[in-house]
Structures are given as structure tokens and as C-alpha cells.
Design an enzyme around this catalytic site. Sequence first.
Site, PDB file in Angstrom:
ATOM      1  CB  ALA A 144     -20.997  28.983 -18.348  1.00  0.00           C
ATOM      2  CB  ILE A 191     -13.400  14.736  -8.284  1.00  0.00           C
ATOM      3  CG1 ILE A 191     -13.881  13.391  -7.724  1.00  0.00           C
ATOM      4  CG2 ILE A 191     -14.186  15.903  -7.711  1.00  0.00           C
ATOM      5  CD1 ILE A 191     -13.536  13.175  -6.243  1.00  0.00           C
ATOM      6  CG  ASP A 192     -14.019   9.872 -10.379  1.00  0.00           C
ATOM      7  OD1 ASP A 192     -13.624  10.262  -9.263  1.00  0.00           O
ATOM      8  OD2 ASP A 192     -15.077   9.230 -10.537  1.00  0.00           O
ATOM      9  NE  ARG A 200       5.717  14.699   2.379  1.00  0.00           N
ATOM     10  CZ  ARG A 200       6.210  13.464   2.233  1.00  0.00           C
ATOM     11  NH1 ARG A 200       7.069  12.990   3.099  1.00  0.00           N
ATOM     12  NH2 ARG A 200       5.826  12.704   1.235  1.00  0.00           N
ATOM     13  N   GLY A 248       5.077  14.621  -2.911  1.00  0.00           N
ATOM     14  CA  GLY A 248       6.325  13.916  -2.622  1.00  0.00           C
ATOM     15  C   GLY A 248       6.108  12.562  -1.968  1.00  0.00           C
ATOM     16  CD  GLU A 265       8.175   9.166   1.163  1.00  0.00           C
ATOM     17  OE1 GLU A 265       6.947   9.242   1.410  1.00  0.00           O
ATOM     18  OE2 GLU A 265       8.976  10.083   1.375  1.00  0.00           O
ATOM     19  NE  ARG A 324      18.355   3.192   1.185  1.00  0.00           N
ATOM     20  CZ  ARG A 324      17.378   4.003   0.819  1.00  0.00           C
ATOM     21  NH1 ARG A 324      17.498   5.306   0.940  1.00  0.00           N
ATOM     22  NH2 ARG A 324      16.245   3.518   0.346  1.00  0.00           N
ATOM     23  CE  LYS A 353      11.892   7.799   1.909  1.00  0.00           C
ATOM     24  NZ  LYS A 353      11.299   8.811   2.781  1.00  0.00           N
ATOM     25  CD  GLN A 397     -10.084  12.584  -1.985  1.00  0.00           C
ATOM     26  OE1 GLN A 397      -9.215  12.278  -2.769  1.00  0.00           O
ATOM     27  NE2 GLN A 397     -10.807  11.684  -1.336  1.00  0.00           N
TER      28      GLN A 397
END
Length: 321
Positions: free
Chosen positions: A24, A129-130, A157, A188, A190, A214, A216, A254
Site C-alpha cells: 500500500a 502481533i501483540d 482440545r 473456550g 477454562e 464434579r 469436569k 503465531q
Amino acid sequence: MSFKRVGVLTSGGDAPGMNAAIRAVVRTSLSANLEVMGIFRGFAGLLNEELKVFDHRSVSNIISRGGTILKTARCPEFLEEEAQKRAVDIIKKYGIDGLVLIGGNGTYRGGIALSKKWNVPCIGVPGTIDNDINGTDATIGADTAVNTALDAIDKIRDTVTSMERIFVVEVMGRDSGFIAMQVGLAGGAEDILIPERRQDITRICHDMVEGNLRGKISWIVVVAEGAGSAGDVARQITEITSLETRVAVLGHIQRGGSPTARDRNLATVLGSQAVDLLMKGETSKAVGIVSGKINVVDLEAAVSKKEVETDSFYQLVKKLT
Ligand code: F6P
């Protein structure tokens, strides 16, 4: 003096979208009948006279590529007046009337020195990226980095759930928790550990033990590198809970990859704006976008500490676990 020649460099950590910004800058300059010089390897390359005249084709087919065709480097030497003075002589020697500096805090500090002490017109374009630059909602590369980290966390995950484990995932961001918060919410997680908030590891451990009772059992804790190392956090969790943990440090993946549409367009708009500002005689400014509108601030304001509201974000993550 009429404005004839723009210099453009990328400096500090590379970020996806920097190439779109370079494109650009080059094409906006050429369409205004200005000449452009690409400066390679940031301030270090400037001091080594690594410059080249760019034309329209010099930036063909780079909009989709990660990294930076100009290469980049960190240049601690540029903090010294002697180096700055040499840079000014080189800028004059090549007839450059103003610089577009694409990078993060360190790059902007170089721009402050050149513009304030040595009267070289400089405009900063936020490439990191920060997402830790003031005066813009987003920096170029942050969206791509978040999506890259999210892709990794989604994969983690699958194994976390299958093997019912606790995973601690470390993401980049230097002193900023931006990437961790974004991927934590989108993936998602925890729990999230970020430098902007003091977190009590024993409280997280207590939640895990209670969760375990429980039923989890699977947990992903995202740690921003500025809040500590994933290895240390995992060790503490095991010491306190006696539960087994695994660690993933996402690291430099990243920083790579093809930029998202959001980063390409941010880079394109800001790169073009930077040239417009130079032509208007502006100097020592940083361009950004705030709430959808172009925003221009002093380079000094852009590098001041970015205040971010993390409470409501964090509460939401916890409410949904
Ligand atoms: O500033 C971008 C960044 O990727 C940070 O998130 C990280 O702390 C740092 O750069 C890593 O720098 P280097 O590539 O020099 O190790």
C-alpha cells in the site's frame, strides 16, 4: 522543499500483513508520482545502506504472504545518537524526504528519535502481533496471530477431551495479554493467565480439584508469555493438585502464515494513509483505526502504556466454564 521520495521499512518482530502495508505504501506513493525506496532489515539495514528503488512490480503478489519482503531486525544500536546521526546522513544521501515505519514499540521509538531530534519526517504504521500500541483498536498481524493460535488450541482440545487432561498452553504477546484473552474466549479455555491481571494459581487449582469431583476433568489454561511460562504454571498445578499436566508453547508459529482479510485490509488502509500524511507535511505521527475511523496520534502517545479493560472479559470466560 517539495516532497519527492518516500522510504519504507519494517522493523522489530515480523507480523502477518506487513507485506500488505508495504504494498500500500509503495503503490500509494507511485500513484501520487512519488518515488519509493524499500529499506531492508529495518534500522540495521538503513545503517548498512541496504536500500533499493521500488516500482509497481516490486510489490506484486505479496498481499497474501506472511512475514515481510523487506526483512526485519531488532536494532538496539539505534538507541544511540551516533547511529541516529549516521542514519540521517544516509537518508539525506539517498534523497529520502520522509519515512514510513512499519512495526511496534521499538520501531516507533526509532521514529520518535529521527523525527523529534533530527527532523526526519516519520509516520508509524502499527505492525505487531501483540496489539499493544495506543491509538488503534488493532495492530496489523494480531488478528492472524489470534486465529493461528486458535487453530492450535482447537486441535489441542481434541486430545485434551479424549484423554481427559489438563493442558497449559503458552501464547505470545510480550507484556500484552491480548492474544491470550482472544483465544481463551474463542477457544473456550477454562482459565486465562495474563500480565494485566494478578491471578492466584491456588484459586485455579481449587477450581480444578472441585471440577474433578464434579466430573469436569479436561482443562485448557491459556498463559500469556508475559504472565509466566507454561512449564512453570503446569509444574505448580501438579504440585498443588497432584493432577497430571501437559504443556504446549505455541511460539513463533503465531507470527507466520497468510494474513487474514482483516489484517490485509487494516494494513492496506493504514499504509496508504501513512503516505497521505507524509504528503500533507505531517511528522512524528502514528496511524490507526478506532471504532472504524482513521485515527492519528503522536508517536509518543502511541508508545505510552495501553490501558485495556480485562475484568468483564475475564468474568465472561469464567462464567462460561
Ligand atoms: O513483539 C512480537 C513478539 O512476537 C512478541 O510477542 C514476543 O515476545 C517477541 O516478539 C519474540 O521476539 P523474538 O522473535 O525476537 O524472539
